[in-house]
Design an enzyme around this catalytic site. Structure first.
Site, PDB file in Angstrom:
ATOM      1  N   LYS A 115       3.257   0.422   1.975  1.00 28.06           N
ATOM      2  CA  LYS A 115       1.881   0.807   2.343  1.00 28.06           C
ATOM      3  C   LYS A 115       1.577   0.453   3.802  1.00 28.06           C
ATOM      4  CE  LYS A 115       0.068  -1.693  -0.979  1.00 28.06           C
ATOM      5  NZ  LYS A 115       1.316  -2.241  -1.544  1.00 28.06           N
ATOM      6  N   ARG A 174      -8.335  -2.542  -5.448  1.00 28.23           N
ATOM      7  CA  ARG A 174      -7.149  -3.059  -6.117  1.00 28.23           C
ATOM      8  C   ARG A 174      -7.336  -3.147  -7.620  1.00 28.23           C
ATOM      9  NH1 ARG A 174      -3.846  -5.519  -2.135  1.00 28.23           N
ATOM     10  NH2 ARG A 174      -1.970  -6.358  -3.084  1.00 28.23           N
ATOM     11  N   ARG A 234       6.847 -14.201   4.590  1.00 27.72           N
ATOM     12  CA  ARG A 234       5.494 -14.373   4.048  1.00 27.72           C
ATOM     13  C   ARG A 234       5.537 -15.330   2.870  1.00 27.72           C
ATOM     14  NH1 ARG A 234       2.378  -8.643   3.316  1.00 27.72           N
ATOM     15  NH2 ARG A 234       1.951  -9.520   1.260  1.00 27.72           N
ATOM     16  N   ARG A 291       3.025 -11.021  -8.613  1.00 30.08           N
ATOM     17  CA  ARG A 291       2.304  -9.915  -7.958  1.00 30.08           C
ATOM     18  C   ARG A 291       2.553  -8.591  -8.682  1.00 30.08           C
ATOM     19  NH1 ARG A 291       4.632 -10.463  -2.180  1.00 30.08           N
ATOM     20  NH2 ARG A 291       3.425  -8.599  -1.683  1.00 30.08           N
ATOM     21  N   ARG A 344      12.027  -8.688   3.559  1.00 30.03           N
ATOM     22  CA  ARG A 344      10.982  -8.470   4.568  1.00 30.03           C
ATOM     23  C   ARG A 344      10.778  -9.730   5.423  1.00 30.03           C
ATOM     24  NH1 ARG A 344       5.136  -6.544   2.824  1.00 30.03           N
ATOM     25  NH2 ARG A 344       5.227  -8.393   1.498  1.00 30.03           N
TER      26      ARG A 344
HETATM   27  P1  AP5 Z   1       5.568  -2.947   3.601  1.00 30.32           P
HETATM   28  O1  AP5 Z   1       5.148  -1.738   4.362  1.00 30.32           O
HETATM   29  O2  AP5 Z   1       5.275  -4.281   4.177  1.00 30.32           O
HETATM   30  O3  AP5 Z   1       5.030  -2.853   2.085  1.00 30.32           O
HETATM   31  P2  AP5 Z   1       3.551  -3.000   1.482  1.00 30.32           P
HETATM   32  O4  AP5 Z   1       3.424  -1.980   0.406  1.00 30.32           O
HETATM   33  O5  AP5 Z   1       2.527  -2.985   2.576  1.00 30.32           O
HETATM   34  O6  AP5 Z   1       3.686  -4.425   0.829  1.00 30.32           O
HETATM   35  P3  AP5 Z   1       2.708  -5.662   0.730  1.00 30.32           P
HETATM   36  O7  AP5 Z   1       3.523  -6.785   0.142  1.00 30.32           O
HETATM   37  O8  AP5 Z   1       2.019  -5.963   2.021  1.00 30.32           O
HETATM   38  O9  AP5 Z   1       1.682  -5.156  -0.308  1.00 30.32           O
HETATM   39  P4  AP5 Z   1       0.817  -6.004  -1.223  1.00 30.32           P
HETATM   40  O10 AP5 Z   1      -0.075  -4.951  -1.789  1.00 30.32           O
HETATM   41  O11 AP5 Z   1       1.496  -6.856  -2.198  1.00 30.32           O
HETATM   42  O12 AP5 Z   1       0.171  -7.077  -0.233  1.00 30.32           O
HETATM   43  P5  AP5 Z   1      -1.189  -7.194   0.564  1.00 30.32           P
HETATM   44  O13 AP5 Z   1      -0.859  -7.661   1.900  1.00 30.32           O
HETATM   45  O14 AP5 Z   1      -2.045  -5.977   0.408  1.00 30.32           O
HETATM   46  O15 AP5 Z   1       7.143  -2.796   3.309  1.00 30.32           O
HETATM   47  C1  AP5 Z   1       7.877  -3.816   2.637  1.00 30.32           C
HETATM   48  C2  AP5 Z   1       9.296  -3.918   3.234  1.00 30.32           C
HETATM   49  O16 AP5 Z   1      10.004  -2.713   2.951  1.00 30.32           O
HETATM   50  C3  AP5 Z   1       9.328  -4.086   4.755  1.00 30.32           C
HETATM   51  O17 AP5 Z   1      10.378  -4.938   5.133  1.00 30.32           O
HETATM   52  C4  AP5 Z   1       9.595  -2.646   5.278  1.00 30.32           C
HETATM   53  O18 AP5 Z   1      10.276  -2.633   6.516  1.00 30.32           O
HETATM   54  C5  AP5 Z   1      10.462  -2.076   4.153  1.00 30.32           C
HETATM   55  N1  AP5 Z   1      10.267  -0.626   3.950  1.00 30.32           N
HETATM   56  C6  AP5 Z   1       9.087   0.064   3.941  1.00 30.32           C
HETATM   57  N2  AP5 Z   1       9.295   1.362   3.674  1.00 30.32           N
HETATM   58  C7  AP5 Z   1      10.639   1.503   3.487  1.00 30.32           C
HETATM   59  C8  AP5 Z   1      11.491   2.636   3.182  1.00 30.32           C
HETATM   60  N3  AP5 Z   1      10.992   3.861   2.994  1.00 30.32           N
HETATM   61  N4  AP5 Z   1      12.816   2.404   3.066  1.00 30.32           N
HETATM   62  C9  AP5 Z   1      13.345   1.152   3.250  1.00 30.32           C
HETATM   63  N5  AP5 Z   1      12.597   0.048   3.560  1.00 30.32           N
HETATM   64  C10 AP5 Z   1      11.268   0.234   3.662  1.00 30.32           C
HETATM   65  O19 AP5 Z   1      -1.928  -8.343  -0.264  1.00 30.32           O
HETATM   66  C11 AP5 Z   1      -1.409  -9.663  -0.314  1.00 30.32           C
HETATM   67  C12 AP5 Z   1      -2.259 -10.497  -1.257  1.00 30.32           C
HETATM   68  O20 AP5 Z   1      -3.622 -10.558  -0.771  1.00 30.32           O
HETATM   69  C13 AP5 Z   1      -2.400  -9.967  -2.697  1.00 30.32           C
HETATM   70  O21 AP5 Z   1      -1.325 -10.335  -3.507  1.00 30.32           O
HETATM   71  C14 AP5 Z   1      -3.726 -10.623  -3.116  1.00 30.32           C
HETATM   72  O22 AP5 Z   1      -3.543 -11.960  -3.446  1.00 30.32           O
HETATM   73  C15 AP5 Z   1      -4.564 -10.568  -1.850  1.00 30.32           C
HETATM   74  N6  AP5 Z   1      -5.366  -9.328  -1.769  1.00 30.32           N
HETATM   75  C16 AP5 Z   1      -5.234  -8.318  -0.859  1.00 30.32           C
HETATM   76  N7  AP5 Z   1      -6.132  -7.363  -1.093  1.00 30.32           N
HETATM   77  C17 AP5 Z   1      -6.855  -7.744  -2.185  1.00 30.32           C
HETATM   78  C18 AP5 Z   1      -7.921  -7.149  -2.916  1.00 30.32           C
HETATM   79  N8  AP5 Z   1      -8.423  -5.953  -2.593  1.00 30.32           N
HETATM   80  N9  AP5 Z   1      -8.410  -7.830  -3.996  1.00 30.32           N
HETATM   81  C19 AP5 Z   1      -7.919  -9.047  -4.328  1.00 30.32           C
HETATM   82  N10 AP5 Z   1      -6.918  -9.671  -3.675  1.00 30.32           N
HETATM   83  C20 AP5 Z   1      -6.379  -9.017  -2.606  1.00 30.32           C
END
Ligand code: AP5
Length: 211
Positions: free
Chosen positions: A13, A88, A157, A168, A127
């Site tokens: 994402k 979410r 992270r 997660r 990552r």
């Molecule tokens: P990356 O692009 O970083 O993936 P992502 O989907 O953004 O993953 P996140 O872990 O950031 O998502 P998340 O939803 O768990 O975390 P968030 O930060 O929102 O890609 C991942 C890896 O793959 C990278 O190394 C990249 O290079 C590689 N890659 C990407 N595309 C690829 C491809 N096509 N081929 C090969 N490799 C590829 O949230 C974190 C925490 O915050 C949550 O767990 C929660 O505790 C809290 N939080 C956030 N938002 C809320 C909310 N709305 N409500 C409650 N709690 C919340």
């Protein structure tokens, strides 16, 4: 254009949001990035959020809804926005609709990045992120612990530890996956195969959004 990007943790994402935001010139609003910044700055929100994030749980809805109401009222959102990590769960999705309705706005498209769980675990465990500018890398392609973009320190992270990833993914299945149906029922869902290389995923998204 008001967009939402959905998908399992690690589906890509953040990676795709950077392309979308640059190409369509709309702000990329990531609740994960906002919360990690708040933790680093030790703000009140950061201190409250830290233990939830490090355990792989959601931060309480009231905290998230308050920061999002504030963020969406900022001037740069007037030209459109891309929401990554929000909504979410169904409560957040319904509250978002109400928030937008007040300003005569709505979500135009929701993009769902689909990927097998085994691939997600592989991506998250390899990552690495820059502590300073939050750029995202894959350890196998990086070859250094210094960020090539800003010279910042490269770190893992805290929530990318294997036991936290499992938590997660469980929370995703229980609480976030129902949003796929929520947006599909509104006829605004785009399904995208996220298993292909990064540029191919981006080309697919671009093609759909340009239509
Ligand atoms: P990356 O692009 O970083 O993936 P992502 O989907 O953004 O993953 P996140 O872990 O950031 O998502 P998340 O939803 O768990 O975390 P968030 O930060 O929102 O890609 C991942 C890896 O793959 C990278 O190394 C990249 O290079 C590689 N890659 C990407 N595309 C690829 C491809 N096509 N081929 C090969 N490799 C590829 O949230 C974190 C925490 O915050 C949550 O767990 C929660 O505790 C809290 N939080 C956030 N938002 C809320 C909310 N709305 N409500 C409650 N709690 C919340």
């Amino acid at each position: 254009m008001n967009l939402v990007i959905l998908g399992m943790p690690g589906a890509g994402k953040g990676t795709q949001s950077a392309f979308i935001s640059k190409f369509f010139d709309i702000p990329h609003i990531s609740t994960g990035d906002m919360l990690r910044h708040a933790i680093q700055e030790k703000t009140k929100v950061g201190l409250e959020a830290e233990s939830y994030i490090n355990a792989g749980h959601f931060v309480p809805d009231d905290v998230i809804l308050a920061i999002m109401a504030e963020r969406l009222a900022e001037d740069d959102c007037k030209k459109g926005f891309l929401l990554d990590g929000f909504p979410r769960n169904l409560v957040q999705a319904e509250e978002l609709d109400l928030m937008l309705k007040k300003h005569n706005l709505k979500i135009d498209h929701a993009i769902n990045l689909s990927l097998e769980q085994s691939e997600v675990v592989k991506r998250l465990t390899s990552r690495r992120v820059c502590k300073k500018c939050a750029s995202v890398y894959n350890v196998e392609l990086l070859g250094s612990d210094i960020c090539p973009k800003c010279g910042g320190e490269i770190i893992i992270r805290d929530d990318d530890k294997e036991e936290v990833i499992i938590s997660r993914l469980k929370v995703y299945t229980e609480q976030t996956e129902p949003l796929v149906k929520y947006f599909s029922d509104k006829n605004i869902l785009f399904e995208v195969d996220a298993s292909v290389p990064i540029d191919d995923v981006w080309n697919e998204i671009k093609k759909m959004l340009e239509k």
